[in-house]
Design an enzyme around this catalytic site. Structure first.
Site, PDB file in Angstrom:
ATOM      1  N   ARG A   7       0.220  -0.998  -0.008  1.00 23.50           N
ATOM      2  CA  ARG A   7      -0.171  -0.004  -0.090  1.00 23.50           C
ATOM      3  C   ARG A   7       1.016   1.540   0.034  1.00 23.50           C
ATOM      4  NH1 ARG A   7      -5.058  -0.409   2.428  1.00 23.50           N
ATOM      5  NH2 ARG A   7      -4.565  -1.895   3.955  1.00 23.50           N
ATOM      6  N   ARG A  64     -12.889  -1.166  -1.855  1.00 20.76           N
ATOM      7  CA  ARG A  64     -12.714  -0.871  -0.305  1.00 20.76           C
ATOM      8  C   ARG A  64     -13.702  -0.431   0.839  1.00 20.76           C
ATOM      9  NH1 ARG A  64      -8.811   1.708   1.200  1.00 20.76           N
ATOM     10  NH2 ARG A  64      -8.401   0.275   2.676  1.00 20.76           N
ATOM     11  N   CYS A  80     -26.282  -2.577  -8.250  1.00 22.52           N
ATOM     12  CA  CYS A  80     -27.616  -2.031  -8.013  1.00 22.52           C
ATOM     13  C   CYS A  80     -27.649  -3.204  -6.262  1.00 22.52           C
ATOM     14  CB  CYS A  80     -28.293  -3.714  -8.893  1.00 22.52           C
ATOM     15  SG  CYS A  80     -28.873  -2.559 -10.306  1.00 22.52           S
TER      16      CYS A  80
HETATM   17  N1  LLP Z   1       2.559  -8.902   3.366  1.00 27.42           N
HETATM   18  C1  LLP Z   1       2.025 -10.185   3.732  1.00 27.42           C
HETATM   19  C2  LLP Z   1       2.275 -11.447   3.482  1.00 27.42           C
HETATM   20  C3  LLP Z   1       0.515  -9.346   3.071  1.00 27.42           C
HETATM   21  O1  LLP Z   1      -0.243 -10.169   3.359  1.00 27.42           O
HETATM   22  C4  LLP Z   1       0.449  -7.997   2.712  1.00 27.42           C
HETATM   23  C5  LLP Z   1      -1.107  -7.667   2.421  1.00 27.42           C
HETATM   24  C6  LLP Z   1       1.282  -7.598   2.260  1.00 27.42           C
HETATM   25  C7  LLP Z   1       2.836  -7.933   2.348  1.00 27.42           C
HETATM   26  C8  LLP Z   1       1.240  -5.889   1.842  1.00 27.42           C
HETATM   27  O2  LLP Z   1       0.894  -5.214   2.323  1.00 27.42           O
HETATM   28  P1  LLP Z   1       0.747  -3.523   2.887  1.00 27.42           P
HETATM   29  O3  LLP Z   1       2.217  -3.137   2.956  1.00 27.42           O
HETATM   30  O4  LLP Z   1      -0.032  -3.056   1.796  1.00 27.42           O
HETATM   31  O5  LLP Z   1      -0.470  -2.868   4.384  1.00 27.42           O
HETATM   32  N2  LLP Z   1      -7.490  -5.015   0.286  1.00 27.42           N
HETATM   33  C9  LLP Z   1      -7.607  -4.406   1.846  1.00 27.42           C
HETATM   34  C10 LLP Z   1      -5.385  -4.545   2.537  1.00 27.42           C
HETATM   35  C11 LLP Z   1      -5.391  -6.201   2.466  1.00 27.42           C
HETATM   36  C12 LLP Z   1      -3.431  -6.966   2.591  1.00 27.42           C
HETATM   37  C13 LLP Z   1      -3.655  -7.657   2.554  1.00 27.42           C
HETATM   38  N3  LLP Z   1      -2.050  -8.132   3.015  1.00 27.42           N
HETATM   39  C14 LLP Z   1      -7.117  -3.115   2.332  1.00 27.42           C
HETATM   40  O6  LLP Z   1      -7.715  -2.467   0.624  1.00 27.42           O
HETATM   41  O7  LLP Z   1      -7.386  -2.111   2.413  1.00 27.42           O
END
Ligand code: LLP
Length: 428
Positions: free
Chosen positions: A289, A325, A356
């Site tokens: 992210r 989201r 919908c």
């Molecule tokens: N590594 C692993 C093992 C993960 O499960 C994730 C995210 C990341 C790295 C990356 O994390 P970040 O740096 O993005 O925080 N769809 C959700 C977020 C799901 C995150 C899942 N795992 C949202 O839109 O907030």
């Protein structure tokens, strides 16, 4: 401070030039005219700046930044990070195929996820990836079997669950006892002994991930102590660990959120790491992210406005299939008019899409001065939007443009109905 007075998330690369919202030197109005809406637009420089903050935090260290491509897996985005020298964190055979398609170095790929299939393991072994982050004892056995059958030893890390509260949304916290991820802290030494005894495995590291959209340093500091304790216990049991993978990256500013800077956080973490004598280890992180989230906006056109009994609705051409989201996590994305010209008729609106479902909302109770035909920009839309987009309601997925200075490159053509129907068979 009201929302409208806050600096735009995405600054300085997403900002107004007079009345017009720009991504770097490109006007969103012009891009929407050329490519239609809904349209995702990304700033390349924002991504590189975000990456540079992690690189500064790791200066002088043996470290690898693996972009967690689930955040945004479009080829044009992957290419930016591959060219910048990043590794990749993947979670499926499909993601592996994508990164290989942009020329990523297989040795810098780590494979996370609780449910890898044998076919995916074979595919990743054949590609020669750097590490499998294994999440269960059964997976250790299966991976060893698959690797041995291929005459290989799979490099593994075990994902341990540090049982730390990341203080984020329950759907995106992953390191608590009740989560499906990782192996429990107190089973870790036993799991490592087992891994070291299997013929098809080569233990290379340890891995943890506590959650996403974390905006405070303290959960990381807590997790670090737990992981370093485990490294000591595992090595005392005779299993050497080469690298420590500390999981995902920081949260981002959606609505005035103030996560620590990546370089500051890592300076703080390394102070502890050095104090405990682990400064010479290789560190891996898997940020998603924070490398793309505020680099992207989704431009959408207002189709209709209508007064409701309790609220006014602003109906736009983007929906929950493009921006899932809010519907999934009640997430907040700022919504800004692309042109600040206005009509002198600001009202409180719920901004909703054409799908919908009442859950199809993008923003609630937003003060906007809009009419049909105006363009709105949904901000902080670089991460977990296009990669989670669907075809619900048989809607075509949006187009994507990558901006670098005064150059805009189409990196995904708008999907067509023919694309959607290609694999379907109506039967007899
Ligand atoms: N590594 C692993 C093992 C993960 O499960 C994730 C995210 C990341 C790295 C990356 O994390 P970040 O740096 O993005 O925080 N769809 C959700 C977020 C799901 C995150 C899942 N795992 C949202 O839109 O907030």
């Amino acid at each position: 401070m009201s929302q409208n007075q806050l600096p735009l998330p995405g600054q300085p690369h997403i900002a107004r030039n007079g009345e017009t919202l720009m991504v770097e030197q490109m006007s969103l109005e012009a891009l929407a005219r050329e490519h239609g809406t809904p349209l995702f637009v990304y700033s390349k420089q924002w991504m590189l700046d975000a990456l540079a903050a992690y690189q500064r935090g790791f200066e002088g260290r043996d470290a690898l930044i693996c972009y967690a491509m689930k955040a945004n897996s479009s080829l044009g985005i992957l290419r930016v990070f591959a060219q910048a020298g990043c590794g990749f964190d993947i979670v499926s055979g499909g993601e592996l195929a994508r990164v290989l398609a942009v020329g990523a170095d297989p040795a810098k790929i780590i494979f996370s996820g609780v449910g890898k299939t044998r076919a995916e393991m074979r595919q990743a072994l054949a590609a020669g990836i750097g590490c499998f982050n294994v999440e269960s004892e059964e997976e250790l056995d299966v991976l060893s079997e698959v690797a041995a059958a291929a005459g290989q030893r799979a490099p593994v890390s075990i994902r341990i669950n540090p049982n730390v509260d990341p203080k984020t949304h329950p759907y995106i916290s992953t390191g608590l006892k009740g989560n499906k991820f990782g192996i429990a802290h107190d089973r870790a030494v036993q799991a490592y002994r087992h891994a070291a005894s299997l013929p098809g495995l080569r233990v290379v590291g340890i891995d943890c991930h506590i959650g996403s959209q974390i905006t405070e340093a303290s959960p990381y500091m807590d997790a670090l102590e737990r992981v370093l304790d485990l490294v000591q216990a595992i090595e005392a049991a005779g299993v050497a660990l080469h690298h420590i993978d500390f999981g995902g990256g920081l949260g981002i500013d959606y609505n005035g959120d103030t996560p620590p800077n990546a370089d500051q956080l890592w300076r703080q973490l390394f102070a502890r790491i050095d104090a405990r004598g682990f400064g010479h280890r290789k560190f891996i992180i898997e940020p998603g992210r924070s490398l793309v989230g505020n680099a992207g906006v989704c431009v959408t056109e207002v189709l209709y406005t209508k007064p409701g009994e309790a609220k006014n609705f602003c109906i736009v051409d983007a929906a929950m299939n493009d921006l899932p989201r809010p519907a999934m996590y009640q997430a907040f994305h700022r919504i800004e008019p692309v042109s600040a010209r206005g009509h002198g008729q600001a009202k409180d609106y719920d901004v909703v899409g054409p799908v919908c479902e009442s859950g199809d909302w993008i923003g609630r109770d937003r003060l906007l001065d809009v009419r049909a035909g105006d363009l709105l920009a949904v901000l902080s839309a670089g991460a977990y939007c296009m990669s989670m987009a669907s075809n619900y309601n048989t809607r075509n997925r949006a187009a994507e443009v990558l901006v670098s200075g005064n150059r805009a490159t189409l990196i995904r053509r708008r999907e067509t109905i023919e694309d959607q129907l290609r694999n379907e068979l109506a039967g007899e």
